[in-house]
Design a protein around this motif. Structure first.
Motif, PDB file in Angstrom:
ATOM      1  N   VAL A 277       4.086  30.474  48.559  1.00  0.00           N
ATOM      2  CA  VAL A 277       4.225  30.872  49.852  1.00  0.00           C
ATOM      3  C   VAL A 277       4.606  30.222  51.005  1.00  0.00           C
ATOM      4  CG1 VAL A 277       3.291  32.547  51.535  1.00  0.00           C
ATOM      5  CG2 VAL A 277       2.749  33.005  49.151  1.00  0.00           C
ATOM      6  N   GLY A 278       3.997  28.810  50.807  1.00  0.00           N
ATOM      7  CA  GLY A 278       4.510  27.876  51.846  1.00  0.00           C
ATOM      8  C   GLY A 278       4.318  28.417  53.496  1.00  0.00           C
ATOM      9  N   ASP A 279       5.685  28.513  53.873  1.00  0.00           N
ATOM     10  CA  ASP A 279       5.790  28.836  55.466  1.00  0.00           C
ATOM     11  C   ASP A 279       6.229  30.280  55.592  1.00  0.00           C
ATOM     12  OD1 ASP A 279       5.717  28.799  58.193  1.00  0.00           O
ATOM     13  OD2 ASP A 279       7.674  27.812  58.369  1.00  0.00           O
ATOM     14  N   TYR A 280       5.507  31.095  54.736  1.00  0.00           N
ATOM     15  CA  TYR A 280       5.739  32.749  54.915  1.00  0.00           C
ATOM     16  C   TYR A 280       7.285  32.970  54.272  1.00  0.00           C
ATOM     17  CZ  TYR A 280       2.408  32.551  58.545  1.00  0.00           C
ATOM     18  OH  TYR A 280       1.215  32.509  59.292  1.00  0.00           O
ATOM     19  N   ASP A 281       7.409  32.317  52.952  1.00  0.00           N
ATOM     20  CA  ASP A 281       8.670  32.420  52.134  1.00  0.00           C
ATOM     21  C   ASP A 281       8.446  33.902  51.464  1.00  0.00           C
ATOM     22  OD1 ASP A 281      10.887  32.251  50.646  1.00  0.00           O
ATOM     23  OD2 ASP A 281      10.303  30.506  49.606  1.00  0.00           O
ATOM     24  N   ALA A 319      18.105  43.514  48.250  1.00  0.00           N
ATOM     25  CA  ALA A 319      19.158  42.870  48.857  1.00  0.00           C
ATOM     26  C   ALA A 319      18.278  41.863  50.262  1.00  0.00           C
ATOM     27  CB  ALA A 319      19.623  43.940  49.952  1.00  0.00           C
ATOM     28  N   ALA A 320      19.328  40.801  50.682  1.00  0.00           N
ATOM     29  CA  ALA A 320      18.759  39.914  51.475  1.00  0.00           C
ATOM     30  C   ALA A 320      18.151  40.386  52.628  1.00  0.00           C
ATOM     31  CB  ALA A 320      20.019  38.775  51.721  1.00  0.00           C
ATOM     32  N   PHE A 321      18.802  41.404  53.317  1.00  0.00           N
ATOM     33  CA  PHE A 321      18.302  41.601  54.767  1.00  0.00           C
ATOM     34  C   PHE A 321      16.981  42.406  54.333  1.00  0.00           C
ATOM     35  CE2 PHE A 321      19.884  45.727  52.897  1.00  0.00           C
ATOM     36  CZ  PHE A 321      19.038  46.675  53.573  1.00  0.00           C
ATOM     37  N   GLU A 322      16.625  42.776  53.206  1.00  0.00           N
ATOM     38  CA  GLU A 322      15.105  43.140  53.063  1.00  0.00           C
ATOM     39  C   GLU A 322      14.176  42.216  53.063  1.00  0.00           C
ATOM     40  OE1 GLU A 322      15.462  47.232  50.373  1.00  0.00           O
ATOM     41  OE2 GLU A 322      16.384  45.347  49.576  1.00  0.00           O
ATOM     42  N   LYS A 323      14.588  41.192  52.328  1.00  0.00           N
ATOM     43  CA  LYS A 323      13.690  39.997  52.291  1.00  0.00           C
ATOM     44  C   LYS A 323      13.606  39.034  53.596  1.00  0.00           C
ATOM     45  CE  LYS A 323      11.674  39.673  48.168  1.00  0.00           C
ATOM     46  NZ  LYS A 323      10.208  39.614  47.982  1.00  0.00           N
ATOM     47  N   ARG A 324      14.547  39.363  54.310  1.00  0.00           N
ATOM     48  CA  ARG A 324      14.593  38.616  55.852  1.00  0.00           C
ATOM     49  C   ARG A 324      13.889  39.172  56.910  1.00  0.00           C
ATOM     50  NH1 ARG A 324      20.400  38.190  55.831  1.00  0.00           N
ATOM     51  NH2 ARG A 324      20.987  36.568  54.084  1.00  0.00           N
ATOM     52  N   GLN A 325      12.693  39.447  56.443  1.00  0.00           N
ATOM     53  CA  GLN A 325      11.750  40.140  57.319  1.00  0.00           C
ATOM     54  C   GLN A 325      10.451  39.363  57.459  1.00  0.00           C
ATOM     55  OE1 GLN A 325      11.588  44.564  57.405  1.00  0.00           O
ATOM     56  NE2 GLN A 325      12.448  44.159  55.297  1.00  0.00           N
TER      57      GLN A 325
END
Length: 434
Positions: A277-281, A319-325
């Motif tokens: 998970v590291g830095d909130y990955d 999708a990328a935008f969903e994980k980019r939160q």
């Protein structure tokens, strides 16, 4: 007539206890013959593959994938998901029902399995165990089984109520298919986004306790005991994506009792721990979550000692935008079809000495048995010509940008892999060629 000759390869077929040099003749979608090298000297085929230096094995089978069609085709389609499967060496996948709408009727099941969806490999499905996966009323197990269902599951959600799960196990036993359970007591996991422990505390995230998984597994096993005693039936419980030592211990004990329990472990749960998970990955966010190192080690142990029955990817594209939160808001799940074999060979075979035949038992033979997929998971004469050819010692790095999936949500971008797929053959047709 379509024919493919595969010459000079090392055939590994656990179902038939073969690990030896063999030549194969594939004809009209089936294995026509298997002979010692050189026996097909006079045979002419439409294509001949020189498999020198390659392992030839039954195509991989995944009993747990999410293909997002219908309803979320911006993440994945059946066509793109099965293209990723073929690139990973898979020739058969079983789709979960949490589509939009939920796959819970014969009409929806038949739509999903229709050839017009463009599947590159064999597609089966487990429809929802309850209507809308709401955990209340059972779907029509008998009609769905007749339409091709290979099991039932509310995957993504548990069947939480005791009486409903009991009824599902009884109905599935009569239909002679498993109930595949997402083991999570959601009364303990509301608002949680990673494993409970010191790391979650340090990151300020609510953690999922191991009890949430273990309690459901233990409850379901107790239901099996009661049903056997009172109904004279022997239901098949399949536990999905086991991630905790306590759940594995309960499954091991149930097997020793003779109960019909099988389970799967996902590659990310034997290859990674919560530190990823590291830095909130958010690419390391899934459900069940990555666990503590002690639990990861127990998953490896269960695969080595035979407690775990199979490896399943839980391929879950987003999708990328969903994980980019923010971590807590991002959806759970990662892709996995193109990295599963490479991780199994690196972590289990190379690092822990698990023999290659056992890898293919976990990734082909046993999954075929769990879902009763006749003619698959083996390469005897007459079986479907589902074959993977791979270079066992090849080291490579996974490049997510080259994935055949629509999505790229993986913690394994840039990760080292072992064993590279060169050909995937589905029912006698080459569906992937490196």
């Amino acid at each position: 007539m379509s024919e493919i000759l595969i010459l000079n390869g090392r055939l590994i077929d656990p179902a038939n206890r073969v690990d030896a040099p063999r030549d194969l003749l594939l004809r009209d979608g089936r294995v026509a013959a298997i002979e010692t090298p050189g026996a097909f000297g006079g045979v002419q085929a439409a294509e001949t593959i020189d498999a020198t230096g390659l392992v030839v094995a039954p195509g991989l089978i995944d009993v747990h994938v999410h293909l997002r069609e219908p309803g979320q085709t911006y993440k994945e389609t059946i066509a793109t998901g099965t293209a990723a499967a073929a690139a990973g060496g898979y020739t058969t996948v079983v789709a979960m029902p949490n589509t939009v709408p939920v796959n819970d009727t014969v009409a929806k099941l038949e739509w999903m399995l229709d050839a017009q969806r463009g599947s590159l490999v064999k597609l089966f499905a487990m429809p929802a165990a309850t209507v809308g996966s709401m955990g209340e009323d059972l779907t029509d197990f008998e009609a769905l089984r007749a339409a091709g269902a290979v099991g039932f599951t509310d995957d993504g959600k548990p069947v939480l109520e005791d009486r409903v799960m009991r009824a599902a196990l009884v109905a599935a036993a009569r239909a002679e298919v498993p109930v595949s359970q997402h083991a999570e007591d959601t009364r303990l996991t509301g608002g949680c986004s990673m494993n409970a422990g010191p790391l979650a505390f340090r990151l300020g995230l609510r953690g999922m306790p191991v009890e949430a998984e273990a309690r459901i597994v233990e409850r379901d096993i107790q239901l099996l005991r009661e049903i056997e005693r009172t109904e004279g039936l022997r239901p098949h419980l399949h536990v999905q994506h086991v991630s905790t030592a306590r759940a594995i211990d309960a499954i091991r004990k149930a097997k020793r009792e003779g109960l019909h329990v099988t389970c799967e472990i996902a590659p990310h749960h034997f290859a990674l721990n919560e530190e990823a998970v590291g830095d909130y990955d958010t690419h390391a966010k899934m459900n069940p979550p990555l666990r503590a190192e002690a639990d990861r080690a127990k998953m490896v142990e269960a695969l080595l000692d035979g407690t775990a029955d199979c490896i399943a990817t839980d391929h879950a594209p987003h999708a990328a935008f969903e994980k980019r939160q923010e971590f807590e808001r991002a959806p759970n799940g990662i892709t996995g079809l193109e990295t599963a074999l490479g991780l199994a060979l690196r972590v289990l075979h190379r690092d822990h000495g698990l023999p290659l035949p056992r890898i293919f038992e976990l990734m082909s033979t046993s999954p075929a048995a769990i879902a009763s997929l006749a003619g698959r998971g083996a390469l005897g004469a007459g079986h479907f010509a589902d074959v993977v050819l791979f270079e066992a010692d090849a080291e490579w790095t996974f490049d997510a940008s080259q994935s055949r999936s629509k999505s790229r949500n993986t913690p394994f971008d840039g990760a080292p892999m072992l064993g590279q797929v060169r050909y995937t053959i589905f029912e006698g047709r080459i569906v992937y060629r490196a």
